[in-house]
Design a protein around this motif. Structure first.
Motif, PDB file in Angstrom:
ATOM      1  N   VAL A  64       0.850  -1.188   0.000  1.00 50.69           N
ATOM      2  CA  VAL A  64       0.000   0.000   0.000  1.00 50.69           C
ATOM      3  C   VAL A  64       0.887   1.240   0.000  1.00 50.69           C
ATOM      4  O   VAL A  64       1.821   1.341   0.796  1.00 50.69           O
ATOM      5  N   LEU A  65       0.601   2.157  -0.901  1.00 52.31           N
ATOM      6  CA  LEU A  65       1.313   3.431  -0.950  1.00 52.31           C
ATOM      7  C   LEU A  65       0.517   4.432  -0.118  1.00 52.31           C
ATOM      8  O   LEU A  65      -0.566   4.870  -0.510  1.00 52.31           O
ATOM      9  N   GLU A  66       1.036   4.749   1.037  1.00 49.22           N
ATOM     10  CA  GLU A  66       0.325   5.620   1.969  1.00 49.22           C
ATOM     11  C   GLU A  66       0.289   7.050   1.447  1.00 49.22           C
ATOM     12  O   GLU A  66       1.234   7.523   0.825  1.00 49.22           O
ATOM     13  N   GLY A  67      -0.797   7.737   1.750  1.00 41.09           N
ATOM     14  CA  GLY A  67      -0.949   9.132   1.379  1.00 41.09           C
ATOM     15  C   GLY A  67      -0.103  10.031   2.260  1.00 41.09           C
ATOM     16  O   GLY A  67       0.517   9.594   3.238  1.00 41.09           O
ATOM     17  N   ALA A  68      -0.088  11.320   1.946  1.00 41.49           N
ATOM     18  CA  ALA A  68       0.742  12.278   2.682  1.00 41.49           C
ATOM     19  C   ALA A  68       0.315  12.377   4.147  1.00 41.49           C
ATOM     20  O   ALA A  68       1.158  12.443   5.041  1.00 41.49           O
ATOM     21  N   ALA A  69      -0.995  12.374   4.406  1.00 37.24           N
ATOM     22  CA  ALA A  69      -1.477  12.487   5.784  1.00 37.24           C
ATOM     23  C   ALA A  69      -1.059  11.272   6.609  1.00 37.24           C
ATOM     24  O   ALA A  69      -0.652  11.402   7.768  1.00 37.24           O
TER      25      ALA A  69
END
Length: 147
Positions: A64-69
């Protein structure tokens, strides 16, 4: 295990799993890594590593590529003082959720619409607070009687 130099995963037998695609699932971006079918077929660890897959299917991992937050949250949670604060929060904020889901079997809203769902959540919170209040009142009354 993630290998930073080759930007790929390495299976327990030491084979590299290469990136085959990137996809979006429920709004989250994922990268899919897969080994070569020939590598898994010749490996003695294949029953343990690929046993849950159909015969002949190679090992596959999704990352999973996590978002900035989320990356900011992960970075913040590495600090010991933030971990202690979050640990304190779990006893305060998670207890009502546990009570609602576990004891009261409340899993989803019974109405549609943001306004109605807000009202239902408000009623749930009021019921919980009344429940806690009655416990506190009974406890103090019992302490007064016992003294």
């Amino acid at each position: 295990m993630w290998d930073e130099t080759s930007q790929s995963f390495v299976c327990p037998a030491g084979q590299h799993l290469e990136k085959v695609k990137q996809r979006t699932h429920h709004g989250q971006r994922c990268e899919v890594y897969r080994a070569q079918a020939e590598q898994c077929a010749a490996c003695e660890q294949a029953p343990r590593c690929c046993g849950h897959l159909k015969p002949g299917m190679p090992r596959q991992i999704e990352r999973v590529l996590e978002g900035a937050a989320m990356q900011e949250f992960i970075k913040r949670m590495r600090q010991p003082d933030q971990q202690a604060l979050y640990q304190r929060r779990s006893g305060i904020a998670e207890t009502p959720h546990m009570r609602w889901k576990g004891n009261w079997k409340w899993r989803r809203f019974s109405v549609r619409g943001l306004r109605k769902a807000g009202m239902e959540a408000l009623w749930l919170a009021l019921a919980y607070n009344a429940h806690v209040w009655t416990r506190v009142i009974w406890r103090t009354n019992l302490e007064v009687v016992a003294a």
